[in-house]
Design a protein around this motif. Sequence first.
Motif, mmCIF file in Angstrom:
data_model
loop_
_atom_site.group_PDB
_atom_site.id
_atom_site.type_symbol
_atom_site.label_atom_id
_atom_site.label_comp_id
_atom_site.label_asym_id
_atom_site.label_seq_id
_atom_site.Cartn_x
_atom_site.Cartn_y
_atom_site.Cartn_z
ATOM 1 N N UNK A 100 0.305 -1.022 0.327
ATOM 2 C CA UNK A 100 0.373 -0.231 -0.130
ATOM 3 C C UNK A 100 0.689 1.303 -0.023
ATOM 4 N N UNK A 101 0.441 2.184 -0.615
ATOM 5 C CA UNK A 101 0.790 3.179 -0.800
ATOM 6 C C UNK A 101 1.353 4.445 0.574
ATOM 7 N N UNK A 102 2.182 5.088 0.745
ATOM 8 C CA UNK A 102 2.375 5.221 2.092
ATOM 9 C C UNK A 102 2.612 6.889 2.584
ATOM 10 N N UNK A 103 3.033 7.559 3.393
ATOM 11 C CA UNK A 103 2.474 9.054 3.351
ATOM 12 C C UNK A 103 3.438 9.469 2.129
ATOM 13 N N UNK A 104 4.227 10.826 2.498
ATOM 14 C CA UNK A 104 4.629 11.126 1.160
ATOM 15 C C UNK A 104 5.700 11.853 2.232
ATOM 16 N N UNK A 105 5.210 12.935 3.846
ATOM 17 C CA UNK A 105 5.782 14.057 4.076
ATOM 18 C C UNK A 105 6.359 13.192 5.619
ATOM 19 N N UNK A 106 7.427 13.172 6.094
ATOM 20 C CA UNK A 106 7.385 12.874 7.274
ATOM 21 C C UNK A 106 7.868 13.999 7.915
ATOM 22 N N UNK A 107 8.312 15.028 8.202
ATOM 23 C CA UNK A 107 8.634 16.545 8.562
ATOM 24 C C UNK A 107 7.427 16.900 8.459
ATOM 25 N N UNK A 108 7.891 18.044 10.285
ATOM 26 C CA UNK A 108 6.365 19.065 10.397
ATOM 27 C C UNK A 108 6.553 19.597 8.402
ATOM 28 N N UNK A 109 7.081 20.554 8.516
ATOM 29 C CA UNK A 109 8.002 21.334 7.694
ATOM 30 C C UNK A 109 9.061 20.897 6.586
ATOM 31 N N UNK A 110 8.449 21.125 5.164
ATOM 32 C CA UNK A 110 9.050 20.232 4.680
ATOM 33 C C UNK A 110 9.788 21.101 3.288
ATOM 34 N N UNK A 132 -1.509 8.329 -0.510
ATOM 35 C CA UNK A 132 -1.909 6.904 -0.074
ATOM 36 C C UNK A 132 -3.915 6.853 0.945
ATOM 37 N N UNK A 133 -4.063 5.551 0.850
ATOM 38 C CA UNK A 133 -5.276 5.559 1.527
ATOM 39 C C UNK A 133 -5.349 5.620 2.975
ATOM 40 N N UNK A 134 -6.655 6.196 3.692
ATOM 41 C CA UNK A 134 -6.448 6.257 4.375
ATOM 42 C C UNK A 134 -6.415 5.192 5.549
ATOM 43 N N UNK A 135 -6.586 4.016 5.645
ATOM 44 C CA UNK A 135 -6.442 2.805 5.683
ATOM 45 C C UNK A 135 -5.227 1.947 6.144
ATOM 46 N N UNK A 136 -4.327 3.284 5.690
ATOM 47 C CA UNK A 136 -2.796 3.216 6.564
ATOM 48 C C UNK A 136 -2.755 3.439 7.640
ATOM 49 N N UNK A 137 -3.866 3.844 8.295
ATOM 50 C CA UNK A 137 -3.552 4.349 10.052
ATOM 51 C C UNK A 137 -2.914 6.035 10.484
ATOM 52 N N UNK A 161 -11.345 12.999 3.898
ATOM 53 C CA UNK A 161 -11.355 12.366 2.234
ATOM 54 C C UNK A 161 -11.042 10.960 2.530
ATOM 55 N N UNK A 162 -11.173 10.837 1.873
ATOM 56 C CA UNK A 162 -10.595 8.923 0.889
ATOM 57 C C UNK A 162 -9.984 9.192 -0.297
ATOM 58 N N UNK A 163 -9.822 10.312 -0.897
ATOM 59 C CA UNK A 163 -10.139 10.383 -2.032
ATOM 60 C C UNK A 163 -9.169 8.756 -2.897
ATOM 61 N N UNK A 164 -9.492 8.682 -4.509
ATOM 62 C CA UNK A 164 -8.409 7.380 -4.808
ATOM 63 C C UNK A 164 -7.388 8.337 -5.653
ATOM 64 N N UNK A 165 -6.796 9.536 -6.038
ATOM 65 C CA UNK A 165 -5.922 9.793 -5.815
ATOM 66 C C UNK A 165 -4.876 10.064 -5.093
ATOM 67 N N UNK A 166 -4.989 10.474 -4.499
ATOM 68 C CA UNK A 166 -4.252 11.138 -2.696
ATOM 69 C C UNK A 166 -2.622 10.329 -3.309
ATOM 70 N N UNK A 167 -1.933 11.223 -3.546
ATOM 71 C CA UNK A 167 -0.193 11.144 -3.292
ATOM 72 C C UNK A 167 -0.052 10.470 -1.851
#
Length: 260
Positions: free
Chosen positions: A1-11, A45-50, A37-43
């Motif tokens: 599953x695709x996961x979050x893009x950003x691992x910092x608060x300021x990036x 990933x889906x909300x299911x990743x938690x 939202x849980x958009x199909x196109x969200x870069x």
Amino acid sequence: MQTVLFHQTIFGPIHSRRLGTSLGVNLSPNDGKVCSFDCLYCEAGYNAQGPGTTGLPARAEVGRLLEEKLSAMAAAGDRLDVITFSGNGEPTLHPDFEGIIDDVVKIRDRYFPHVKISVLCNSTRLSDESVCRALRRVDNNILKLDSAVESTMRLLDRPNDPAFTVDALIPRLVAFGASAIIQTMITRGSHDGHRIDNSTDAEVDALIEAYRRINPASIMLYTIDRPTPERSLQRVPRERLDAIAARIKKETGIKVSVAG
């Protein structure tokens, strides 16, 4: 599953197709996603990743990290066009969103007074007066309307709240009017056996009617640029985006920009 893009608060800064050289502010967890939202196109990933384990960043931490970054950039003579609230979810879900906006405006004014502040907002929290007050304080209040057709909006954006509807949303967008920029993702594909295409003439008809009612400062049309959770989604050709933009501008008189 695709996961979050950003691992910092300021990036960043990063180059934004729509906004230029952008320093990002992520009010979601650094290791998870929080979105209405849980958009199909969200870069991201889906909300299911938690939501992850780090939690939402504290207001004071956001201010401290932003001041450190802007101070260093100003000392180095770096270029910056915009500070953009984006990241791994919906920024207006943060319980201190209004206060954070106030802090960011003050810090921006101290180091980069001519830089714009933008918020990429999915429009789900416009019933909250605190959120609305905060959005009216930023330079680029960018509100989402992907489709004015209820069934398409529900398929593409997948709101968490079943009470969130196009009919309820549009009057809230109308209340912002010329203080808002409306962003619309144009894409095609399918999901769970349902065809999705908000580039059709019928979809554009409905959008034009909504844009007329809202009468925003401008409209941003864009299409997918990176891998999406729903892999069937496709980029809409630039020629089609330009044709849609030309029609919207002709029929509404509203400025339209395209990022293809």
